[in-house]
Each structure stands twice: as C-alpha cells, then as structure tokens.
Design a protein around this motif. Structure first.
Motif, PDB file in Angstrom:
ATOM      1  N   LEU A 235      19.834 -32.680  -8.121  1.00  0.00           N
ATOM      2  CA  LEU A 235      18.930 -32.092  -7.320  1.00  0.00           C
ATOM      3  C   LEU A 235      18.503 -32.890  -6.191  1.00  0.00           C
ATOM      4  O   LEU A 235      18.399 -32.543  -4.973  1.00  0.00           O
ATOM      5  CB  LEU A 235      18.127 -31.218  -8.091  1.00  0.00           C
ATOM      6  CG  LEU A 235      18.508 -30.297  -9.085  1.00  0.00           C
ATOM      7  CD1 LEU A 235      17.441 -29.554  -9.834  1.00  0.00           C
ATOM      8  CD2 LEU A 235      19.313 -28.959  -8.361  1.00  0.00           C
ATOM      9  N   TYR A 236      18.093 -34.119  -6.553  1.00  0.00           N
ATOM     10  CA  TYR A 236      17.545 -35.006  -5.710  1.00  0.00           C
ATOM     11  C   TYR A 236      17.282 -36.326  -6.379  1.00  0.00           C
ATOM     12  O   TYR A 236      17.584 -36.488  -7.463  1.00  0.00           O
ATOM     13  CB  TYR A 236      15.717 -34.877  -5.841  1.00  0.00           C
ATOM     14  CG  TYR A 236      15.077 -35.375  -4.893  1.00  0.00           C
ATOM     15  CD1 TYR A 236      14.975 -35.112  -3.220  1.00  0.00           C
ATOM     16  CD2 TYR A 236      14.293 -36.502  -5.070  1.00  0.00           C
ATOM     17  CE1 TYR A 236      14.151 -35.744  -2.596  1.00  0.00           C
ATOM     18  CE2 TYR A 236      13.493 -37.254  -4.313  1.00  0.00           C
ATOM     19  CZ  TYR A 236      13.361 -36.790  -2.827  1.00  0.00           C
ATOM     20  OH  TYR A 236      12.527 -37.422  -1.979  1.00  0.00           O
TER      21      TYR A 236
ATOM     22  N   PRO B 100      18.092 -35.254  -0.558  1.00  0.00           N
ATOM     23  CA  PRO B 100      18.405 -34.178  -1.685  1.00  0.00           C
ATOM     24  C   PRO B 100      19.740 -33.945  -1.548  1.00  0.00           C
ATOM     25  O   PRO B 100      20.583 -34.320  -0.897  1.00  0.00           O
ATOM     26  CB  PRO B 100      17.592 -32.965  -0.856  1.00  0.00           C
ATOM     27  CG  PRO B 100      17.460 -33.675   0.757  1.00  0.00           C
ATOM     28  CD  PRO B 100      17.456 -34.893   0.485  1.00  0.00           C
TER      29      PRO B 100
ATOM     30  N   CYS C 280      24.634 -32.016 -12.043  1.00  0.00           N
ATOM     31  CA  CYS C 280      24.077 -31.393 -10.860  1.00  0.00           C
ATOM     32  C   CYS C 280      22.867 -32.276 -10.542  1.00  0.00           C
ATOM     33  O   CYS C 280      21.915 -32.399 -11.026  1.00  0.00           O
ATOM     34  CB  CYS C 280      23.742 -29.962 -10.885  1.00  0.00           C
ATOM     35  SG  CYS C 280      23.102 -29.389  -9.569  1.00  0.00           S
TER      36      CYS C 280
ATOM     37  N   ARG D 246      23.191 -31.201  -2.901  1.00  0.00           N
ATOM     38  CA  ARG D 246      23.541 -29.928  -3.152  1.00  0.00           C
ATOM     39  C   ARG D 246      24.356 -29.581  -4.057  1.00  0.00           C
ATOM     40  O   ARG D 246      25.015 -30.649  -4.491  1.00  0.00           O
ATOM     41  CB  ARG D 246      24.344 -29.165  -1.961  1.00  0.00           C
ATOM     42  CG  ARG D 246      23.579 -28.720  -0.784  1.00  0.00           C
ATOM     43  CD  ARG D 246      24.282 -28.140  -0.093  1.00  0.00           C
ATOM     44  NE  ARG D 246      24.321 -26.659  -0.363  1.00  0.00           N
ATOM     45  CZ  ARG D 246      24.351 -25.528   0.499  1.00  0.00           C
ATOM     46  NH1 ARG D 246      24.374 -25.745   1.584  1.00  0.00           N
ATOM     47  NH2 ARG D 246      24.165 -24.403   0.092  1.00  0.00           N
ATOM     48  N   CYS D 247      24.028 -28.823  -5.343  1.00  0.00           N
ATOM     49  CA  CYS D 247      24.845 -28.705  -6.714  1.00  0.00           C
ATOM     50  C   CYS D 247      26.108 -27.926  -6.249  1.00  0.00           C
ATOM     51  O   CYS D 247      26.090 -27.061  -5.615  1.00  0.00           O
ATOM     52  CB  CYS D 247      24.136 -28.339  -7.654  1.00  0.00           C
ATOM     53  SG  CYS D 247      22.654 -29.183  -8.006  1.00  0.00           S
TER      54      CYS D 247
ATOM     55  N   ASN E 188      19.873 -31.105 -12.944  1.00  0.00           N
ATOM     56  CA  ASN E 188      19.895 -29.755 -13.299  1.00  0.00           C
ATOM     57  C   ASN E 188      20.986 -29.747 -14.364  1.00  0.00           C
ATOM     58  O   ASN E 188      22.150 -29.819 -14.068  1.00  0.00           O
ATOM     59  CB  ASN E 188      20.185 -28.561 -12.391  1.00  0.00           C
ATOM     60  CG  ASN E 188      19.993 -27.329 -12.996  1.00  0.00           C
ATOM     61  OD1 ASN E 188      19.750 -27.225 -13.780  1.00  0.00           O
ATOM     62  ND2 ASN E 188      20.791 -26.140 -12.120  1.00  0.00           N
TER      63      ASN E 188
END
Length: 75
Positions: free
Chosen positions: A26-27, A5, A24, A7-8, A36
């Motif tokens: 996300l995963y 995972p 971004c 972080r953005c 995202n």
C-alpha cells in the motif's frame, strides 16, 4: 519525499489462495512498508510446514531488506 504510494493489483483483492507473489504494497518509504496481507497468510511462523507467510513474501519481494541476524529476519 522518497515515499511512494502503490496500487494493489486487482488479483490481490480477490478470494484466491495466497501465493508468494500476491503481496499488496500500500505504501513504501525509506523507513517502513505498509502492506495489505492476504487474509489466510500468517505473519510469521516457526513451524516447518508453514512456508507461506508474510515474512516469506517480504523476503521474496525485498531480499535486500532481509536480515538473517534478527529473529524474524527484518529490522
């Protein structure tokens, strides 16, 4: 597993213009990536004047995953 995972950055969530760098993630796993995307960036475009797309951001961030033999550049 190998999935991670992410972080953005806060700047990716702001109402600033989209750039080649503000993608971004996300995963990310060995099989897929969840993003995202910026609200104002197209997923892809075959129009010469639209150079900033999610497709171009992915090629910029993950050049090793790009496949020029496919229509959209990724498998």
């Amino acid at each position: 597993t190998d999935a991670r995972p992410r972080r953005c950055p806060r700047r990716a969530l702001a109402m600033e213009p989209g750039t080649i760098d503000n993608l971004c993630i996300l995963y990310q796993s060995p099989d897929f990536i969840v993003v995202n995307k910026h609200w104002d960036i197209r997923i892809d475009s075959k129009m010469w004047y639209e150079t900033l797309t999610l497709q171009s951001q992915l090629k910029h961030r993950f050049p090793e995953l790009a496949d020029p033999d496919t229509y959209y550049g990724f498998r």
